[in-house]
Enzyme design. Structure first.
Site, PDB file in Angstrom:
ATOM      1  CG  ASN A 252      -1.892  -1.178   1.166  1.00 54.25           C
ATOM      2  OD1 ASN A 252      -1.939  -1.913   0.183  1.00 54.25           O
ATOM      3  ND2 ASN A 252      -2.642  -1.378   2.238  1.00 54.25           N
TER       4      ASN A 252
ATOM      5  CG  HIS B 136     -19.729  37.031 -30.074  1.00 56.14           C
ATOM      6  ND1 HIS B 136     -20.592  36.566 -29.103  1.00 56.14           N
ATOM      7  CD2 HIS B 136     -19.224  38.196 -29.587  1.00 56.14           C
ATOM      8  CE1 HIS B 136     -20.626  37.424 -28.099  1.00 56.14           C
ATOM      9  NE2 HIS B 136     -19.786  38.417 -28.359  1.00 56.14           N
TER      10      HIS B 136
ATOM     11  CB  SER C 178      -8.578  12.618 -49.258  1.00 56.81           C
ATOM     12  OG  SER C 178      -9.552  11.795 -49.874  1.00 56.81           O
TER      13      SER C 178
ATOM     14  CE  LYS D 299     -10.723  16.716 -48.047  1.00 51.78           C
ATOM     15  NZ  LYS D 299     -11.377  17.734 -47.245  1.00 51.78           N
TER      16      LYS D 299
ATOM     17  CD  GLU E 128      -9.603  17.169 -38.977  1.00 51.12           C
ATOM     18  OE1 GLU E 128     -10.785  17.205 -39.325  1.00 51.12           O
ATOM     19  OE2 GLU E 128      -8.717  16.638 -39.659  1.00 51.12           O
TER      20      GLU E 128
ATOM     21  CE1 TYR F 120      -4.095   0.185  -2.722  1.00 54.88           C
ATOM     22  CE2 TYR F 120      -5.118  -1.844  -1.932  1.00 54.88           C
ATOM     23  CZ  TYR F 120      -4.546  -1.099  -2.952  1.00 54.88           C
ATOM     24  OH  TYR F 120      -4.437  -1.632  -4.212  1.00 54.88           O
TER      25      TYR F 120
ATOM     26  CE  LYS G 122      -0.838   1.325  -9.546  1.00 55.55           C
ATOM     27  NZ  LYS G 122      -2.170   1.192  -8.893  1.00 55.55           N
TER      28      LYS G 122
HETATM   29  N1  ARG Z   1      -1.353  -3.559  -7.408  1.00 56.27           N
HETATM   30  C1  ARG Z   1      -1.851  -2.879  -6.259  1.00 56.27           C
HETATM   31  C2  ARG Z   1      -2.292  -1.465  -6.658  1.00 56.27           C
HETATM   32  O1  ARG Z   1      -1.945  -1.056  -7.687  1.00 56.27           O
HETATM   33  C3  ARG Z   1      -0.795  -2.798  -5.220  1.00 56.27           C
HETATM   34  C4  ARG Z   1      -1.304  -2.697  -3.828  1.00 56.27           C
HETATM   35  C5  ARG Z   1      -2.030  -3.913  -3.449  1.00 56.27           C
HETATM   36  N2  ARG Z   1      -2.223  -3.980  -2.069  1.00 56.27           N
HETATM   37  C6  ARG Z   1      -2.992  -4.937  -1.534  1.00 56.27           C
HETATM   38  N3  ARG Z   1      -3.045  -5.001  -0.276  1.00 56.27           N
HETATM   39  N4  ARG Z   1      -3.666  -5.764  -2.285  1.00 56.27           N
HETATM   40  O2  ARG Z   1      -3.010  -0.799  -5.927  1.00 56.27           O
END
Ligand code: ARG
Length: 468
Positions: A116, A162, A283, A289, A296, A323, A331
């Site tokens: 954690n 505008h 194109s 084109k 874009e 946690y 992520k």
């Molecule tokens: N892969 C987990 C994450 O990205 C790591 C932490 C996991 N901790 C746990 N107690 N399961 O959050």
């Protein structure tokens, strides 16, 4: 291989049955958190050195761990490292590889540490590095706008509100407006970096540890500015992730606005800008084109950066203290925002560098649309007319010019006198887009002297050491 095969789990002791393969596949994160490998290794080396300094392992053990971690880093970089869902995440992969090499010494690394506080630390290191790279990339884009502004000094273009012709401005003035936006983005990045740059490691799973660790030692080694003060908060705080995603989303919105503007300015209808051909595509059916696909996509990619902020906020909103595994889902969103902005900035700067104004076309059409009406109004105000009266007077003159099908400057002195008894030829000095620009006086305006000063100011800011 049956569904019970595979490496032993880090948590195996209490379990009577192995983890189901379907759970391994469902809960793995190594497919995306492997990009934390460098950060994880940096964090682990700092942690091992601290454990040795605190007498929780020998210096020889810490040396062996550090060396093996560097070898593992090399193997990962070289693509010689095997990843498997059975080992769940990057943290367990690296630890398992250590134990394979070092036996019990490897089994000591996780002393006074939880995944954690480990993942929270890795992610902060990762975001901090991304912030620094992004800051450099934004500076590069600012420099490209500055150079274009410098090249186009003196060119007057129609300014729009505008999307209707409003007042004339120097092209350089409008271009430097983008530098301002990206300066605020960089400022927000720096601010976000400040809150990212705090060390969670040593918080353990949530309560800290009874072992005699030295968090200051790790802080110093990893270059964090401070040690997080509350272990319950620190191991699950993802404010910095949301902040970074937001800062990048707002920057993506700025980039999208710029892209939209330049798509319009480079149309056949406007013809203000000529985009570099290498940054356009064609194109497959229409041979003529030359399309602004890069712009874009810059505009389009803002959608995912905005969506990532939403995903992160919703992810966090239901989480009780400390946690929860939901946090693993943070992520991909923030990685995607980082990757998206890096990709966009990677093409934006060279596109700006390769773009030129079609000066002849801009200038030929400049005195359309009564861009000088406000200039004339202000000249009348300077002669003592109340603003509302001056506004109405010029409004009637514009109406007359519209009826005639010409510009204000095309009206006769007699026609001007019909609307304003005090008319004299001197007031013609307020007419024409170029003159309107030259007459500007206020700080921050498009006055040529003020714009020259802005250019000089940006040169100092972007070329100086403390560039923002
Ligand atoms: N892969 C987990 C994450 O990205 C790591 C932490 C996991 N901790 C746990 N107690 N399961 O959050």
């Amino acid at each position: 291989m049956s569904h019970t095969d595979g490496p032993q789990k880090a948590w195996a002791g209490v379990f009577r049955v192995p983890t189901d393969k379907r759970v391994e596949a469902f809960s793995e994160s190594v497919s995306f958190d492997r990009r934390l490998a460098d950060d994880d290794i940096d964090g682990s080396i700092a942690h091992a050195r601290m454990l040795a300094a605190c007498g929780l392992m020998t210096v020889q053990e810490a040396d062996a761990l550090a060396q093996a971690l560097e070898e593992i880093r090399g193997a990962i970089h070289a693509g010689r490292f095997e990843f498997t869902a059975a080992r769940e995440d990057i943290h367990l992969h690296i630890e398992a590889a250590l134990t394979e090499r070092l036996g019990d010494t490897g089994r000591k690394l996780h002393t006074a540490r939880s995944r954690n506080d480990q993942v929270a630390t890795d992610l902060r290191l990762h975001c901090r590095r991304a912030i620094d790279r992004l800051d450099t990339a934004f500076a590069g884009l600012q420099r490209a706008f500055l150079e274009l502004a410098d090249r186009e000094q003196g060119l007057v273009i129609p300014g729009y509100t505008h999307m209707r012709r409003a007042q004339p401005v120097l092209a350089a003035h409008q271009l430097l407006g983008w530098c301002e936006k990206f300066a605020r983005d960089r400022d927000r990045l720096a601010d976000c970096r400040r809150r990212t740059n705090v060390l969670p490691l040593g918080s353990g799973a949530m309560a800290g540890t009874s072992l005699p660790i030295d968090r200051e030692h790790v802080r110093e080694a990893l270059g964090f500015a401070a040690v997080a003060t509350n272990s319950v908060d620190a191991a699950s705080d993802r404010d910095f992730v949301c902040e970074l995603a937001f800062v990048l989303a707002l920057a993506a919105v700025h980039l999208s606005q710029w892209a939209e503007e330049w798509i319009i300015y480079s149309t056949e209808e406007f013809g203000f800008l000529v985009l570099p051909e290498g940054f356009c595509t064609g194109s497959s059916i229409m041979p003529q084109k030359i399309n602004p696909d890069v712009l874009e996509l810059v505009r389009g990619k803002s959608a995912r950066a905005i969506g990532n902020v939403q995903a992160l906020l919703v992810l966090l909103k239901g989480l009780p203290t400390a946690y929860n595994r939901d946090l693993q889902e943070d992520k991909e969103s923030v990685f995607d925002s980082i990757d998206t902005l890096e990709a966009v900035l990677g093409v934006a700067a060279p596109l700006v560098a390769g773009t030129a104004f079609d000066r002849a076309r801009v200038t030929a059409a400049l005195d359309r649309g009564h861009l000088d009406a406000t200039s004339l109004m202000e000249a009348l105000i300077a002669r003592g007319l109340p603003q509302r009266t001056a506004h109405e007077t010029v409004g009637r003159l514009v109406r007359l010019a519209l009826t005639r099908g010409g510009s204000l400057a095309d009206l006769s002195d007699q026609e001007f006198s019909g609307e304003y008894a005090g008319w004299d030829g001197g007031l013609r000095g307020a007419l024409g887009a170029s003159r309107a620009v030259e007459r500007m006086k206020s700080f921050g305006s498009t006055a040529p002297a003020a714009v020259a000063e802005q250019i000089a100011g940006w040169r100092r800011r972007l070329d100086g050491a403390a560039a923002t």
